[in-house]
Design a protein around this motif. Structure first.
Motif, PDB file in Angstrom:
ATOM      1  N   TYR A  84       0.841  -1.190   0.000  1.00  0.00           N
ATOM      2  CA  TYR A  84       0.000   0.000   0.000  1.00  0.00           C
ATOM      3  C   TYR A  84       0.882   1.248   0.000  1.00  0.00           C
ATOM      4  O   TYR A  84       1.942   1.279   0.636  1.00  0.00           O
ATOM      5  CB  TYR A  84      -0.917   0.044   1.225  1.00  0.00           C
ATOM      6  CG  TYR A  84      -1.984  -1.025   1.197  1.00  0.00           C
ATOM      7  CD1 TYR A  84      -3.151  -0.851   0.444  1.00  0.00           C
ATOM      8  CD2 TYR A  84      -1.816  -2.210   1.899  1.00  0.00           C
ATOM      9  CE1 TYR A  84      -4.119  -1.841   0.399  1.00  0.00           C
ATOM     10  CE2 TYR A  84      -2.783  -3.205   1.859  1.00  0.00           C
ATOM     11  CZ  TYR A  84      -3.928  -3.013   1.107  1.00  0.00           C
ATOM     12  OH  TYR A  84      -4.878  -3.993   1.054  1.00  0.00           O
ATOM     13  N   GLY A 133      -2.932  -1.189  -2.825  1.00  0.00           N
ATOM     14  CA  GLY A 133      -3.758  -0.006  -3.038  1.00  0.00           C
ATOM     15  C   GLY A 133      -3.009   1.284  -2.807  1.00  0.00           C
ATOM     16  O   GLY A 133      -1.894   1.298  -2.264  1.00  0.00           O
ATOM     17  N   ARG A 167      -7.408   5.114 -10.661  1.00  0.00           N
ATOM     18  CA  ARG A 167      -8.296   4.069 -10.137  1.00  0.00           C
ATOM     19  C   ARG A 167      -8.881   3.245 -11.281  1.00  0.00           C
ATOM     20  O   ARG A 167      -8.908   2.015 -11.236  1.00  0.00           O
ATOM     21  CB  ARG A 167      -9.406   4.716  -9.318  1.00  0.00           C
ATOM     22  CG  ARG A 167     -10.507   3.764  -8.858  1.00  0.00           C
ATOM     23  CD  ARG A 167     -11.631   4.530  -8.165  1.00  0.00           C
ATOM     24  NE  ARG A 167     -12.755   3.662  -7.849  1.00  0.00           N
ATOM     25  CZ  ARG A 167     -12.848   2.906  -6.760  1.00  0.00           C
ATOM     26  NH1 ARG A 167     -11.863   2.917  -5.875  1.00  0.00           N
ATOM     27  NH2 ARG A 167     -13.899   2.155  -6.542  1.00  0.00           N
ATOM     28  N   VAL A 175      -5.949  -3.450  -7.974  1.00  0.00           N
ATOM     29  CA  VAL A 175      -5.392  -2.417  -7.094  1.00  0.00           C
ATOM     30  C   VAL A 175      -6.470  -1.402  -6.747  1.00  0.00           C
ATOM     31  O   VAL A 175      -7.117  -0.848  -7.641  1.00  0.00           O
ATOM     32  CB  VAL A 175      -4.199  -1.704  -7.769  1.00  0.00           C
ATOM     33  CG1 VAL A 175      -3.670  -0.585  -6.869  1.00  0.00           C
ATOM     34  CG2 VAL A 175      -3.088  -2.700  -8.079  1.00  0.00           C
ATOM     35  N   ARG A 176      -6.659  -1.163  -5.481  1.00  0.00           N
ATOM     36  CA  ARG A 176      -7.621  -0.164  -5.017  1.00  0.00           C
ATOM     37  C   ARG A 176      -6.966   1.215  -4.997  1.00  0.00           C
ATOM     38  O   ARG A 176      -5.831   1.341  -4.545  1.00  0.00           O
ATOM     39  CB  ARG A 176      -8.111  -0.513  -3.610  1.00  0.00           C
ATOM     40  CG  ARG A 176      -9.005  -1.735  -3.541  1.00  0.00           C
ATOM     41  CD  ARG A 176      -9.177  -2.229  -2.120  1.00  0.00           C
ATOM     42  NE  ARG A 176      -8.024  -3.042  -1.721  1.00  0.00           N
ATOM     43  CZ  ARG A 176      -7.989  -3.786  -0.623  1.00  0.00           C
ATOM     44  NH1 ARG A 176      -9.024  -3.781   0.210  1.00  0.00           N
ATOM     45  NH2 ARG A 176      -6.923  -4.503  -0.328  1.00  0.00           N
ATOM     46  N   LEU A 219     -10.412   3.000   1.879  1.00  0.00           N
ATOM     47  CA  LEU A 219      -9.484   2.280   1.014  1.00  0.00           C
ATOM     48  C   LEU A 219      -9.767   0.785   1.046  1.00  0.00           C
ATOM     49  O   LEU A 219      -9.819   0.131  -0.007  1.00  0.00           O
ATOM     50  CB  LEU A 219      -8.047   2.558   1.455  1.00  0.00           C
ATOM     51  CG  LEU A 219      -6.957   1.802   0.692  1.00  0.00           C
ATOM     52  CD1 LEU A 219      -6.955   2.190  -0.783  1.00  0.00           C
ATOM     53  CD2 LEU A 219      -5.593   2.039   1.318  1.00  0.00           C
ATOM     54  N   ASP A 222     -12.607  -0.133  -0.933  1.00  0.00           N
ATOM     55  CA  ASP A 222     -12.433   0.221  -2.342  1.00  0.00           C
ATOM     56  C   ASP A 222     -13.360   1.360  -2.767  1.00  0.00           C
ATOM     57  O   ASP A 222     -13.948   1.334  -3.845  1.00  0.00           O
ATOM     58  CB  ASP A 222     -12.662  -1.002  -3.242  1.00  0.00           C
ATOM     59  CG  ASP A 222     -12.131  -0.789  -4.659  1.00  0.00           C
ATOM     60  OD1 ASP A 222     -11.276   0.095  -4.853  1.00  0.00           O
ATOM     61  OD2 ASP A 222     -12.598  -1.502  -5.569  1.00  0.00           O
TER      62      ASP A 222
END
Length: 259
Positions: A84, A133, A167, A175-176, A219, A222
């Motif tokens: 992250y 993320g 995004r 991937v967030r 997060l 999402d």
């Protein structure tokens, strides 16, 4: 594949240090970066004392063009890679753009825009590999024009736009990507920006810890945008009902009262 960590920029104070505490409490090993090594070391010691893995401390000035490479080298030397990325670092300056120091305003762009963009792109391969993320620190200011803080407002508009586009591009890779958009938060930011909190700070105020917790939850869920606090959630909705010129004048009048 090395041990996975969460990198948090601007972790030495305010929302950044609260984000570090929230991520650590939820089992993330951290890598913390900011200019003030003593504060990072104290935060790392606090987190380790609570039973979490000892965070990596990476002192770094994000206004430097070499900051991204320095951070990457430090992570590589520690044998870790990112799961992250939390692009929290940023600052603002109050006053008319043509009267403020030009170098300081360009430094603001370097931190708020360039560093955030570079780190997001530099570590994208690791984030994709680890299905992780990105949490970017935007602001409710990003939805508005900002006479009196023109460069800061514009930089946060970029953060929102970039985050939403990234995004869309990274979603197929698992991937967030989320943008956290708080309003005025009682922290060192206001003193650094050079203004006194006004009525908007009273109405829209959410403590740094609550902002950090909302950002983490968003997060992990999402979410595209996180607007912490009821007052903040109303702002983007209300903007739809007023002409841009009206908003411009209203923000300008509000900023003048900060003198």
């Amino acid at each position: 594949m090395g041990e996975r960590v969460t990198l948090i920029t601007g972790a030495s104070a305010g929302i950044g240090s609260e984000l570090a505490r929230v991520f650590a409490a939820n089992g993330h090993r951290l890598a913390l970066t900011a200019r003030r090594e003593d504060r990072l070391a104290a935060l790392a010691q606090e987190i380790a004392a609570k039973g979490s893995p000892a965070p990596l401390v990476i002192p770094c000035d994000l206004t430097s063009p070499d900051a991204g490479a320095a951070i990457e080298a430090a992570l590589s030397a520690a044998g870790v890679e990112l799961e992250y990325l939390v692009n929290n670092a940023g600052f603002g300056l109050f006053g008319k753009a043509v009267q403020l120091d030009r170098t300081e305003q360009l430094d603001m762009i370097a931190v708020n825009v360039r560093a955030l963009t570079e780190l997001s792109l530099r570590f994208s391969d690791q984030l994709i590999r680890n299905k992780g993320g990105i949490l970017n620190l935007g602001s409710v200011a990003g939805f508005l024009p900002g006479p009196g803080m023109a460069v800061y407002y514009a930089s946060k508009a970029y953060v929102i736009s970039f985050t939403e586009a990234l995004r869309k591009e990274l979603a197929p890779h698992g991937v967030r990507v989320t943008v956290l958009c708080p309003g005025p938060v009682p922290s060192e930011f206001q003193a650094r920006a050079g203004f006194k909190p006004g009525v908007d700070s009273v109405i829209l105020n959410v403590p740094p810890k609550a902002v950090a917790e909302a950002g983490y939850r968003g997060l992990m869920a999402d979410k595209r945008v996180v607007l912490p606090g009821l007052g903040i959630k109303i702002v983007p909705f209300m903007l739809r009902w007023f002409p841009r010129g009206f908003i411009l004048d209203a923000v300008g009048r509000l900023q003048l009262r900060r003198n």
